[in-house]
Design an enzyme around this catalytic site. Sequence first.
Site, PDB file in Angstrom:
ATOM      1  N   GLY A 282     108.448  36.901 101.606  1.00  0.00           N
ATOM      2  CA  GLY A 282     109.832  36.491 101.817  1.00  0.00           C
ATOM      3  C   GLY A 282     110.211  36.722 103.261  1.00  0.00           C
TER       4      GLY A 282
ATOM      5  CD  GLU B  21     117.891  39.534 102.761  1.00  0.00           C
ATOM      6  OE1 GLU B  21     118.055  40.404 101.887  1.00  0.00           O
ATOM      7  OE2 GLU B  21     117.312  38.452 102.536  1.00  0.00           O
TER       8      GLU B  21
ATOM      9  CG  HIS C 182     121.004  40.805  98.580  1.00  0.00           C
ATOM     10  ND1 HIS C 182     121.092  40.471  97.247  1.00  0.00           N
ATOM     11  CD2 HIS C 182     120.141  39.913  99.124  1.00  0.00           C
ATOM     12  CE1 HIS C 182     120.319  39.421  96.996  1.00  0.00           C
ATOM     13  NE2 HIS C 182     119.727  39.051  98.116  1.00  0.00           N
TER      14      HIS C 182
END
Length: 194
Positions: free
Chosen positions: A46, A153, A156
């Site tokens: 990823g 990110e 998250h």
Amino acid sequence: MLLKTRQVGDPVLRKQAQLLSAEQLKSAKIQSLIDFMIETLRDNPGVGLAAPQVGESLAIIIIEDLAKYHKKVSRKVLTDQKRKPFSLQIIVNPTLKTVSKSNSYYFEGCLSVDGYRAIVSRQSEIVLTGIDRKGMPIEVKANGWKARILQHEIDHLAGIIYTDKMIPQSFMTEKAFSKNWTDKVEKDLLEFRY
Ligand code: ZN
């Protein structure tokens, strides 16, 4: 050690991640967690991983986009996305400092929403501040694809998943994406806005 990537529906993905103190960050436990996150990101592979995705509600993100990941993407799309390779970066306690006025629209996927993609609008340019794994202050300026990964990110860490922000009509399986949308540039994707 490879860590298990938590899938959407796991409560840890919806929690506000905790900031780390300098002392916590220095601990063997957290330093190992960072190493394991790097291994896990590369194994998948990823381009970004946040600690909650491996079950730790902590404000740590790692990003990396290697040239070898670009082989499957056409030159046309890479240029349109302003996607250039960059080396591993670890950002602890990140804060989004300033944001640009323009947005861009591209498909995103997530290791925690395995097998799907959707178009998400993101700021074209961002500035992040935080600390590195040694506790030193850092500032990261990013545009294009890197800016997109960073915003994904950071979300998250606030318990936000890209599906919360996606254009709902663009939600699709990885298979359908590969079949129909891999070669499309941003202007082709804007039709989903209506
Ligand atoms: Zn994700």
